[in-house]
Design an enzyme around this catalytic site. Structure first.
Site, mmCIF file in Angstrom:
data_model
loop_
_atom_site.group_PDB
_atom_site.id
_atom_site.type_symbol
_atom_site.label_atom_id
_atom_site.label_comp_id
_atom_site.label_asym_id
_atom_site.label_seq_id
_atom_site.Cartn_x
_atom_site.Cartn_y
_atom_site.Cartn_z
ATOM 1 N N ARG A 1 46.541 32.711 76.541
ATOM 2 C CA ARG A 1 46.061 33.258 77.801
ATOM 3 C C ARG A 1 46.202 32.291 78.973
ATOM 4 O O ARG A 1 46.704 32.668 80.038
ATOM 5 C CB ARG A 1 44.579 33.683 77.655
ATOM 6 C CG ARG A 1 44.375 34.866 76.743
ATOM 7 C CD ARG A 1 42.905 35.052 76.387
ATOM 8 N NE ARG A 1 42.430 33.964 75.516
ATOM 9 C CZ ARG A 1 41.189 33.850 75.072
ATOM 10 N NH1 ARG A 1 40.273 34.734 75.463
ATOM 11 N NH2 ARG A 1 40.847 32.860 74.260
ATOM 12 N N CYS B 1 41.602 28.262 78.297
ATOM 13 C CA CYS B 1 41.268 29.177 77.204
ATOM 14 C C CYS B 1 40.932 28.321 75.988
ATOM 15 O O CYS B 1 40.468 27.190 76.136
ATOM 16 C CB CYS B 1 42.379 30.196 76.947
ATOM 17 S SG CYS B 1 43.927 29.523 76.313
#
Length: 205
Positions: free
Chosen positions: A13, A7
């Site tokens: 994430r 990410c």
């Protein structure tokens, strides 16, 4: 096989992707890591991402972020990112990685398409995933355009819940499609880890 999640900062994430998939594939030899295109060295996971993982029994306290390098990208067999812009950044950094770098939702869709059309090959999870990677140039035009999984950083807990659920849903689709006895009409089986339920976290805020 080495699967890497990428990410931006490697604190929201991609750590969730890494630690969720590591739990799913705990009994295999697949290596799962993560990095960020602008990741800072040795930062802890974002507290809200940590809460998402804690809620499903995954301890993220030992996680530390790192910045993606060309060498890291070239060492992977499959790179899964969360936005189209990230894929562009990865393949600019490491052009040879273009063959095995996908948005997570895109790869999940391709796995499902491959399973439904008898294109998954191999006996191990590694071989079966590789068969989708190898067929990706054929499959990609036949599946829907991928959607970004939005960066929740700086937002409230509901944004983290959404990112976690979208990530987990894509992982479940990917792994269900790798079953050796995939049936087109069958509802996908859940992997060993149950789908996270983050409702209690939202109500706590």
């Amino acid at each position: 096989m080495h699967i890497m999640f990428v990410c931006t900062g490697n604190i929201c994430r991609s750590p969730m992707g890494e630690l969720l998939l590591s739990r799913y594939l705990a009994n295999t030899t697949v290596q799962v890591t993560s990095a960020g295109t602008r990741g800072l060295h040795m930062h802890q996971i974002d507290p809200s991402s940590a809460r998402m993982l804690d809620s499903v029994g995954i301890d993220s306290s030992g996680f530390r972020s790192r910045r993606l390098t060309r060498e890291m990208a070239e060492s992977a067999d499959l790179i899964l990112c969360f936005e189209a812009a990230q894929r562009n950044q990865i393949v600019t950094l490491a052009p040879t990685a273009v063959r095995y770098t996908f948005q997570l939702n895109d790869f999940a869709n391709m796995c499902e398409y491959a399973a439904r059309n008898g294109l998954v090959r191999g006996l191990t999870i590694q071989d079966r995933l590789q068969s989708v990677i190898d067929a990706s140039s054929y499959i990609r035009p036949l599946v829907e355009a991928p959607k970004d999984i939005a960066d929740p950083i700086g937002r409230d807990i509901s944004a983290f819940r959404q990112a976690a659920e979208e990530t987990n849903r894509a992982l479940r689709t990917m792994l269900a499609s790798m079953r050796k006895h995939y049936r087109v009409e069958a509802a996908p089986e859940r992997p060993q880890l149950a789908r996270p339920d983050f409702d209690s976290l939202i109500s706590a805020n």
